[in-house]
Motif scaffolding. Structure first.
Motif, PDB file in Angstrom:
ATOM      1  N   ILE A  99      12.340  -1.154  19.635  1.00 43.78           N
ATOM      2  CA  ILE A  99      13.700  -0.680  19.910  1.00 43.78           C
ATOM      3  C   ILE A  99      13.706   0.247  21.121  1.00 43.78           C
ATOM      4  N   GLU A 102      14.027  -1.142  24.565  1.00 45.35           N
ATOM      5  CA  GLU A 102      15.363  -1.361  25.132  1.00 45.35           C
ATOM      6  C   GLU A 102      16.040  -0.047  25.505  1.00 45.35           C
ATOM      7  N   LEU A 103      15.951   0.926  24.612  1.00 42.18           N
ATOM      8  CA  LEU A 103      16.653   2.191  24.842  1.00 42.18           C
ATOM      9  C   LEU A 103      16.167   2.905  26.104  1.00 42.18           C
TER      10      LEU A 103
ATOM     11  N   VAL B 106      21.960  -2.652  22.947  1.00 47.04           N
ATOM     12  CA  VAL B 106      20.662  -2.590  22.265  1.00 47.04           C
ATOM     13  C   VAL B 106      20.779  -3.402  20.982  1.00 47.04           C
ATOM     14  N   SER B 107      19.804  -4.285  20.762  1.00 52.44           N
ATOM     15  CA  SER B 107      20.085  -5.394  19.848  1.00 52.44           C
ATOM     16  C   SER B 107      19.731  -5.203  18.371  1.00 52.44           C
TER      17      SER B 107
END
Ligand SMILES: [Mn+2]
Ligand SMILES: [Mn+2]
Ligand SMILES: [Mn+2]
Ligand SMILES: [Mn+2]
Lengths: 223, 223
Positions: A99, A102-103, B106-107
């Motif tokens: 995660i 992406e952040l 953000v997925s």
DNA sequence: AATTAAATTTAGACAAATCTAAAAATAAAT
DNA sequence: ATTTATTTTTAGATTTGTCTAAATTTAATT
């Protein structure tokens, strides 16, 4: 200047590879980025054009000073978000990396400085890796591999290199986490496994394979 | 299925335009997306292929049910992140939108459900806009434009449509924010301005231009 | 109904990031 | 020192999202 997520991912990965080998080569970067060497070469040219990379064809490459600055900024964002995910949202450490991947590309500087403050300016991420400060300075802790810890020297777990769910599972079973205090009772030369005492629990035995992924630190003048 | 950030931005914007006009047209979407009508047409074909859009050329378009579900998911993420930025990191409301515009892509689903929990399952974002729940259900509040509020009817500010820094500045000066209780003392027909009493402050006068961007609600049986 | 205007779509081009296949440079082995 | 193997780069194609300019369709006017 502003960079795409892809450029940022390359820059960060080059930085990580540089930590191990002075000069990075195309194939190893391609492997890490899960892409083809040809694609890497394209990106190297682009990063060179932007003065982020020292690169001559066939000769390997490494980040320039500006490039390293950028890299440290991305690492900082990545690890701050990991800290947020683990300590505020309650994620296990083996879930946070994907995660944060992406952040880390969200571009606001004020976001990061406010996040940093909100988290209490943490120095280490949930894997025990140091978080660079806003100037790119990394807190240095003299870490020691658990395999090299002197017998009966009490030490604190500071990071774990294998960050998979399987490792997490295993360590949880032993009651080991970041900050856990432990010491080695006996070393078995037969297979390299260690008898250790974790906190105040009864002694247990861990394999060399586990131990070599665990890093600890201890104050010089503590028993 | 998975969508690119660009696709998500289009889907969300189509959803917002649909709220005002049953059927959306190419030019208005292009204007909102700050792109060219030709680019919009390209994307419309793609979204139609993915069954997210009802679209026949030259005839306008609107989201299918699956398309609307996707849109509500993105709106949910956007507003949860806005809430986080405002209520946890202390951003002013005029700064949160731009950042949430990135965070919304953000997925991870688990990220959003944990964030929702961490924030206390909020129902409204910092602009007073409702946050869809995990099923896409939107909390309905019967809102009323401040211009239509009956004289001396006490009401609570529930949302503000103009979300610029200038508006924020102005409202701050009057002591008006979301949740502020106020009532209208007098209506001036000359220029439409209103004399209002904000909380327990002395009365003040606001222009029609300000008032028309402020929405309020009040319980039927409260004075 | 014919003309003009506005909205929309197509055609063709471009930048970013990727790929495969082939060529070139470097390193290793005989 | 050749030959062989490995690494790296180039050439050319593909996908996504964008653009401009021209063509088409629909809407508005005369
Ligand atoms: Mn990343
Ligand atoms: Mn980490
Ligand atoms: Mn967005
Ligand atoms: Mn909002």
């Amino acid at each position: 200047m502003n960079f795409t997520s892809t450029e940022e991912n390359y820059i960060k990965q080059i930085y990580h590879l540089q930590q191990e080998k002075e000069r990075v080569n195309t194939n190893s970067l391609a492997a890490e980025m899960k892409t083809r060497p040809a694609s890497v070469t394209d990106m190297l040219k682009k990063l060179k054009n932007k003065k982020l990379l020292q690169y001559e064809r066939y000769r390997g490459f490494k980040l320039t000073e500006p490039g390293k600055k950028i890299a440290l900024g991305i690492v900082r964002k990545h690890r701050l978000w990991e800290f947020f995910l683990a300590n505020k949202l309650g994620f296990e450490w083996d879930k946070v990396h994907v995660i944060a991947e992406e952040l880390e590309h969200v571009s606001s500087d004020e976001l990061i400085s406010r996040l940093d403050l909100f988290l209490g300016n943490p120095s280490f991420d949930p894997h025990g890796d140091p978080i660079p400060d806003r100037n790119g300075k990394i807190p240095q802790v003299k870490q020691l591999n658990l395999l090299s810890l002197p017998l009966s020297q009490q030490a604190t777990v500071s990071s774990v290199t294998n960050q998979t769910g399987e490792m997490l599972d295993m360590l949880k079973h032993y009651g080991i986490g970041l900050g856990t205090v432990l010491r080695i009772i006996k070393r078995f030369d037969f297979d390299g496994s260690l008898e250790i005492r974790v906190a105040k629990q009864p002694p247990c035995i861990i394999t060399e394979q586990v131990a070599k992924n665990v890093f600890v630190h201890y104050a010089k003048n503590t028993t």
